[in-house]
Design a protein around this motif. Structure first.
Motif, mmCIF file in Angstrom:
data_model
loop_
_atom_site.group_PDB
_atom_site.id
_atom_site.type_symbol
_atom_site.label_atom_id
_atom_site.label_comp_id
_atom_site.label_asym_id
_atom_site.label_seq_id
_atom_site.Cartn_x
_atom_site.Cartn_y
_atom_site.Cartn_z
ATOM 1 N N VAL A 119 0.841 -1.190 0.000
ATOM 2 C CA VAL A 119 0.000 0.000 0.000
ATOM 3 C C VAL A 119 0.880 1.245 0.000
ATOM 4 C CG1 VAL A 119 -1.750 1.308 1.250
ATOM 5 C CG2 VAL A 119 -1.834 -1.195 1.255
ATOM 6 N N ASP A 120 0.671 2.101 -0.970
ATOM 7 C CA ASP A 120 1.394 3.361 -1.055
ATOM 8 C C ASP A 120 0.544 4.433 -0.376
ATOM 9 O OD1 ASP A 120 2.641 5.721 -1.705
ATOM 10 O OD2 ASP A 120 2.980 5.204 -3.805
ATOM 11 N N VAL A 121 0.889 4.784 0.852
ATOM 12 C CA VAL A 121 0.090 5.740 1.614
ATOM 13 C C VAL A 121 0.102 7.114 0.957
ATOM 14 C CG1 VAL A 121 -0.096 6.945 3.823
ATOM 15 C CG2 VAL A 121 0.341 4.497 3.779
ATOM 16 N N THR A 122 1.234 7.491 0.374
ATOM 17 C CA THR A 122 1.306 8.786 -0.297
ATOM 18 C C THR A 122 0.264 8.874 -1.404
ATOM 19 O OG1 THR A 122 3.674 8.967 0.166
ATOM 20 C CG2 THR A 122 2.801 10.351 -1.588
ATOM 21 N N THR A 123 0.093 7.790 -2.141
ATOM 22 C CA THR A 123 -0.916 7.765 -3.207
ATOM 23 C C THR A 123 -2.321 7.863 -2.626
ATOM 24 O OG1 THR A 123 0.517 6.462 -4.647
ATOM 25 C CG2 THR A 123 -1.849 6.407 -5.119
#
Length: 378
Positions: free
Chosen positions: A37-41
């Motif tokens: 999971v890319d939290v920034t995205t």
């Protein structure tokens, strides 16, 4: 009252100084989910979906409130020129649009809820900055410093009214349910701010009182953000309540980290003054936990803070004087205890998700956002 030891996990040792990483210790699950999971995205998705609707809502305000609000959100500078200012972390919008996907709806269904929650959150920031005398937020001067206290009050009030408009104009039963949850959360938020102010004038506040205040001031609105999109997507009250439970504990973890940053955070990252919470005499978790711990450092800290409350020259204290108070808080265990409490609340938030049926991808994203909250530096 002694510090309780319920929060598991390793504790740091030694004395850290302002600007060093806050010792929250990433949860064990963080590294496992980092690649999935890319939290920034996720945060950027919430910001991208929400900002156009948020801007359209602000455009409804009469002049000069529209300009003042645009400055607060970082869209323009103090002279009215377009700006790419820091618009905040956008955790609440990310959670609101994600919660819509719990029901199988598209994330866009949660956008009115995300906008409403952002408007209420920023209503509270405008008023809090004025009440607390904060001169800087997000690396620049606060609204009341630039446009005056009256505009800070008026624009804050206008944002609160807009929040309800954005939801109610949908005209659906789900929107009415979402609005009820938002207004209840707002009332709790205001209760929390009132408690926070009253605690500044007391010599002692219990850990339980501090947690109750922070549950109101931060946990209530974050809880609403976690359910509002789901409610707009047709979720039943049971599902919404469990999502709010996740958000409530996440809010407590979020605030515990904020309390650590409010004393030991790097001003370059936080955009606030050094030792900002100590300057405001806030009874934040590290302070309250240190005073409750007992021992020589705790007693010395209590004597200093009691004297500070009566001091006529508190505002002129030197950096060294605030640093000495921070060191006593750490020596008494307040810093470590607050870091452990952040991890404890993080674990409770994840447990609350177990009671909600949702796509596994959505569950992983909720978990990743929870991880982000306890390892951030601003």
């Amino acid at each position: 009252m002694r510090l309780d030891e319920r929060a598991a996990g390793p504790r740091t040792s030694g004395t850290a100084t302002r600007g060093e990483p806050v010792p929250t210790v990433p949860p064990a699950s963080t590294a496992e989910r980092k690649t999935a999971v890319d939290v920034t995205t996720l945060l950027e998705r919430g910001r991208t979906l929400t900002t156009p609707v948020l801007r359209a809502a602000i455009d409804r305000l009469a002049s000069p409130m529209d300009t003042v609000a645009a400055y607060h959100f970082g869209w323009i500078d103090a002279e009215g020129r377009p700006s790419a200012g820091d618009g905040g972390k956008a955790v609440r919008p990310a959670l609101a649009v994600l919660s819509a996907e719990v029901t199988g709806a598209r994330p866009e269904v949660g956008v009115p809820g995300a906008v409403a929650v952002e408007l209420v959150h920023n209503f509270s920031l405008l008023h809090d900055d004025l009440m607390d005398g904060d001169e800087r937020r997000r690396h620049r001067e606060t609204v009341w410093k630039v446009h005056g206290p009256a505009q800070a009050i008026l624009v804050g009030d206008a944002l609160f009214a807009l929040a309800n408009e954005v939801l109610l104009e949908l005209g659906t039963a789900e929107a009415a349910r979402a609005t009820r949850r938002l207004t209840s959360a707002t009332r709790a938020l205001i209760d929390g701010q009132a408690q926070d102010i009253s605690y500044e004038h007391r010599d002692r506040v219990s850990v339980a009182e501090c947690l109750e205040m922070e549950g109101n001031k931060t946990g209530a609105l974050l809880a609403c953000a976690c359910s509002v999109g789901a409610v707009l997507g047709g979720a039943d009250d049971r599902t919404a309540d469990h999502l709010e439970r996740y958000g409530h504990h996440l809010g407590l973890a979020f605030q515990a980290v904020d309390d650590l940053l409010g004393i030991w955070g790097d001003p370059e990252a936080t955009g606030k003054q050094t030792w900002s919470d100590l300057r405001q005499r806030k009874k934040s978790l590290p302070v309250v936990a240190a005073l409750a711990a007992g021992g020589s450092a705790s007693e010395h800290l209590g004597e200093l803070l009691a004297a500070d409350a009566k001091s006529s020259d508190f505002a002129s204290f030197s950096e060294a004087e605030f640093a000495a108070r921070a060191a006593l808080i750490e020596e008494a265990g307040g810093r470590d205890w607050t870091a452990s409490e952040a991890r404890h609340q993080h674990a409770l938030a994840l447990q609350a998700l177990d009671a909600v049926g949702m796509p596994e991808r959505v569950r992983e994203q909720f978990s990743a956002l929870a991880d982000f909250v306890v390892v951030r530096k601003r």
